[in-house]
Design a protein around this motif. Structure first.
Motif, short mmCIF file in Angstrom:
data_model
loop_
_atom_site.label_atom_id
_atom_site.label_comp_id
_atom_site.label_asym_id
_atom_site.label_seq_id
_atom_site.Cartn_x
_atom_site.Cartn_y
_atom_site.Cartn_z
N LEU A 54 -16.44 -0.46 -4.94
CA LEU A 54 -15.08 -0.88 -4.61
C LEU A 54 -14.28 0.26 -4.00
O LEU A 54 -13.51 0.07 -3.05
N LEU A 55 -14.47 1.47 -4.52
CA LEU A 55 -13.84 2.64 -3.91
C LEU A 55 -14.30 2.80 -2.46
O LEU A 55 -13.53 3.16 -1.58
N GLY A 56 -15.58 2.50 -2.23
CA GLY A 56 -16.12 2.60 -0.89
C GLY A 56 -15.48 1.62 0.07
O GLY A 56 -15.23 1.95 1.23
N VAL A 57 -15.23 0.41 -0.41
CA VAL A 57 -14.53 -0.57 0.42
C VAL A 57 -13.15 -0.03 0.81
O VAL A 57 -12.72 -0.12 1.96
N GLY A 58 -12.46 0.57 -0.18
CA GLY A 58 -11.15 1.16 0.09
C GLY A 58 -11.21 2.27 1.13
O GLY A 58 -10.40 2.32 2.06
N VAL A 59 -12.19 3.15 0.99
CA VAL A 59 -12.35 4.26 1.93
C VAL A 59 -12.69 3.74 3.32
O VAL A 59 -12.17 4.22 4.34
N GLY A 60 -13.56 2.72 3.40
CA GLY A 60 -13.95 2.16 4.69
C GLY A 60 -12.77 1.58 5.45
O GLY A 60 -12.60 1.83 6.65
N GLY A 105 -3.66 -6.48 12.47
CA GLY A 105 -2.88 -5.26 12.50
C GLY A 105 -3.42 -4.17 11.60
O GLY A 105 -4.23 -4.42 10.70
N ARG A 106 -2.96 -2.95 11.86
CA ARG A 106 -3.45 -1.79 11.11
C ARG A 106 -2.96 -1.79 9.66
O ARG A 106 -3.66 -1.37 8.74
N LYS A 107 -1.74 -2.30 9.44
CA LYS A 107 -1.16 -2.29 8.10
C LYS A 107 -1.95 -3.14 7.12
O LYS A 107 -2.08 -2.78 5.95
N VAL A 108 -2.45 -4.28 7.56
CA VAL A 108 -3.22 -5.15 6.68
C VAL A 108 -4.48 -4.44 6.19
O VAL A 108 -4.83 -4.50 5.00
N SER A 109 -5.16 -3.76 7.10
CA SER A 109 -6.36 -3.01 6.71
C SER A 109 -6.01 -1.90 5.71
O SER A 109 -6.76 -1.64 4.76
N MET A 110 -4.88 -1.25 5.93
CA MET A 110 -4.46 -0.19 5.01
C MET A 110 -4.17 -0.76 3.62
O MET A 110 -4.50 -0.16 2.60
N PHE A 111 -3.56 -1.95 3.57
CA PHE A 111 -3.27 -2.59 2.28
C PHE A 111 -4.57 -2.96 1.56
O PHE A 111 -4.72 -2.69 0.36
N ILE A 112 -5.50 -3.58 2.26
CA ILE A 112 -6.77 -3.96 1.64
C ILE A 112 -7.50 -2.73 1.12
O ILE A 112 -8.06 -2.73 0.02
N GLY A 113 -7.47 -1.65 1.91
CA GLY A 113 -8.12 -0.42 1.48
C GLY A 113 -7.52 0.14 0.20
O GLY A 113 -8.23 0.52 -0.74
N GLY A 114 -6.19 0.18 0.13
CA GLY A 114 -5.53 0.69 -1.06
C GLY A 114 -5.79 -0.16 -2.28
O GLY A 114 -6.03 0.36 -3.39
N LEU A 115 -5.79 -1.48 -2.11
CA LEU A 115 -6.01 -2.39 -3.25
C LEU A 115 -7.43 -2.27 -3.78
O LEU A 115 -7.64 -2.22 -5.01
N ALA A 116 -8.41 -2.24 -2.89
CA ALA A 116 -9.80 -2.10 -3.32
C ALA A 116 -10.02 -0.78 -4.05
O ALA A 116 -10.73 -0.72 -5.06
N PHE A 117 -9.41 0.27 -3.55
CA PHE A 117 -9.55 1.59 -4.18
C PHE A 117 -8.92 1.58 -5.58
O PHE A 117 -9.46 2.17 -6.52
N ALA A 150 1.68 7.40 6.60
CA ALA A 150 0.41 6.75 6.94
C ALA A 150 -0.78 7.67 6.64
O ALA A 150 -1.83 7.21 6.17
N ALA A 151 -0.61 8.95 6.90
CA ALA A 151 -1.70 9.90 6.69
C ALA A 151 -2.10 10.01 5.23
O ALA A 151 -3.20 10.48 4.91
N MET A 152 -1.23 9.56 4.35
CA MET A 152 -1.56 9.60 2.93
C MET A 152 -2.78 8.76 2.60
O MET A 152 -3.36 8.87 1.52
N GLY A 153 -3.19 7.89 3.56
CA GLY A 153 -4.45 7.17 3.38
C GLY A 153 -5.61 8.13 3.19
O GLY A 153 -6.61 7.79 2.55
N GLY A 154 -5.48 9.34 3.74
CA GLY A 154 -6.52 10.34 3.55
C GLY A 154 -6.66 10.81 2.12
O GLY A 154 -7.70 11.36 1.74
N LEU A 155 -5.61 10.60 1.32
CA LEU A 155 -5.70 10.96 -0.10
C LEU A 155 -6.83 10.23 -0.80
O LEU A 155 -7.47 10.77 -1.70
#
Length: 515
Positions: free
Chosen positions: A144-150, A110-122, A32-37
């Motif tokens: 779009l990268l900003g949406v992913g980071v947010g 849920g948290r996973k859905v937000s993580m998926f949207i963030g990765g896809l936008a990035f 999960a922490a890999m979101g910080g990448l």
């Protein structure tokens, strides 16, 4: 000050729960922490790309002419260009807006859905930047990268705080910051390598942002949901089974009941944005606003995404500027291990205070060295010895940030909010962080042009103020279960006046609790 059978040294107490630290929860939190990448790679990549001549010639030719003029004029104003700064800062403006949308989605789906949207936008944003043919494509890609980071920054720290056992929550949550530092270092190394390419090195640098995005998307599919999130959506039995799995124990009734009570209280709150303004949530509101503000006003992102530009401004050559950025990236990553080791042993306050003093001293020294060599005219030059000293003090400054305000800026806001206001609190944390990151990104080069070496004194003064703020107002939160955080505020000399006697935030007023 003790609460129940669990004693937290330094000012906080909470319940003792069954179970221990399992390999499952550690692996889950690492993935999960890999979101910080996502965040880290972008922080590191943008500064290197904006210092590449091919990139500047194609998209910002006026900056090239400014650099030539600066050879005979002030060095402080080499890169002072609003469009160039907009390329860097636009991402953070988009992240600010996205964090509010992410807070709603995180709570409802849920948290996973937000993580998926963030990765896809990035991922989409990375492709836009890699194939950009004009400034408009660059800015769209950055947005779009900003949406992913947010989305990633809103959901990942909350996910980590909810999955981790209280006694090692700090270390596992700091995995998010570790991933950020890894992303920064990898980006710096890639920039150094692509700068040697005859053509299109900047495209490779920007396009490789797709790699952490893919990691995030895949991770969102394979990670389990948190028990808190399952309970919010009525999946009580699944939540209990997941809690047993992550705690490695069959008897989790005590902790599970606390989670149910917290969720039931949260469901009664129809308007978390309105409720977070209530008096009893005042400490959470203040810290979810102040900590990200102070984190950015340290000036760290000046180093993180403008390091190559800053070093070129000070007279380092192209290769030397990029290599210096790599060195600070290595220091940043290695120093984060100090925080992982110390945060659950010595607490949050000690790291905040020591890091603040260290950063304050280094900012003063860097400003003094630059002032001594360039003065107010910006027409001096650096000797090799002076350049080495500046780089050394910047590294010590980065180390101080990396084991204090860097990881704790994400950890503390994510662990102090009760469930009923947690999405709102985290959205405030991310949005304030992104807003001031945007301001620093958009105006730093202009501020450097006008404030000159005094800019480093400005950042030093801000570090001094925020260190005093932490000393007087932040209680120790080490080892306190999130659901018990209300006890900490009730025991604090200042915040206790905001907490009603009959309303301990997110906790239970047990007979064995002592104030």
């Amino acid at each position: 000050m003790a609460g129940g059978a669990f004693v937290s040294e330094g000012g906080g107490g909470g319940r003792s729960y069954e179970g221990g630290v399992t390999a499952f929860v550690i692996i889950t939190c690492i993935v999960a922490a890999m979101g910080g990448l996502l965040f880290g790679y972008d922080l590191g990549i943008s500064g290197g790309v904006t210092s590449m001549e091919e990139f500047l010639t194609k998209f910002f030719p006026q900056v090239e002419s400014q650099m030539q003029k600066a050879k005979h004029d002030t060095a402080y104003c080499k890169f002072d260009n609003q469009m160039l700064q907009l390329f860097t800062s636009s991402l953070y403006l988009a992240a600010l807006v996205a964090s509010f949308m992410a807070s709603v989605i995180t709570r409802k789906h849920g948290r996973k859905v937000s993580m998926f949207i963030g990765g896809l936008a990035f991922l989409i944003g990375a492709l836009f930047n890699a194939f950009a043919v004009n400034v408009a494509m660059l800015i769209i890609g950055r947005l779009l990268l900003g949406v992913g980071v947010g989305f990633a920054n809103q959901s990942t720290p909350v996910y980590l705080s909810e999955m981790a056992p209280a006694k090692i929550r700090g270390a596992l949550n700091i995995g998010f910051q570790m991933a950020i530092t890894i992303g920064i270092l990898v980006a710096n190394l890639i920039n150094y390598g692509t700068s040697k390419m005859a053509q299109h090195g900047w495209r490779v640098s920007l396009g490789l942002a797709a790699v952490p995005a893919v990691v995030m998307v895949i991770g969102s599919f394979i990670l389990p949901d948190t028990p808190n999130s399952m309970l919010e959506r009525g999946k009580n039995e699944e939540a209990k089974q997941m809690l047993k799995k992550i705690r490695g124990a069959d008897n989790v009734d005590h902790e599970f009941q606390d989670l149910i009570d917290a969720v039931e209280a949260a469901k009664k709150v129809e308007y978390p944005w309105k409720n977070i303004m209530e008096s009893k949530y005042r400490p959470a509101l203040i810290f979810c606003s102040a900590i990200p503000f102070f984190q950015q006003i340290t000036g760290i992102n000046v180093i993180m995404f403008y390091a190559p530009v800053l070093f070129k401004t000070l007279g380092f050559g192209d290769d030397a500027a990029l290599m210096s950025a790599v060195i600070t990236g290595v220091v940043n990553m290695l120093s984060t291990f100090v925080s992982i080791y110390a945060v659950d042993r010595y607490g949050r306050r000690l790291l905040f205070l020591e890091g603040g003093i260290q950063m304050f001293i280094c900012q003063l020294l860097v400003g003094s060295f630059i002032g001594a060599r360039f003065g107010t005219t910006g027409t001096g030059t650096l000797t090799p010895a002076t350049a080495d000293w500046i780089l050394a003090f910047i590294c010590v400054y980065v180390a101080g940030f990396a084991w204090s305000w860097g990881p704790l800026g994400w950890l503390v806001p994510s662990e102090i909010c009760p469930l009923e206001i947690r999405p709102a609190g985290q959205a405030i944390n991310v949005s304030v962080n992104m807003f001031f990151t945007f301001l620093i990104g958009q105006f730093f080069l202009t501020m450097l042009c006008h404030m000159k070496f005094g800019l480093f004194y400005f950042f030093a003064s801000m570090v001094a103020i925020m260190t005093v703020f932490i000393y007087f107002l932040l209680p120790e939160t080490k080892g306190v279960p999130i659901e018990e955080m209300g006890r900490v505020w009730k025991q604090h000399w200042f915040w206790k006046k905001y907490i009603p006697d009959d309303a301990i935030i997110g906790g239970h007023d047990d007979d064995n609790n002592t104030n």
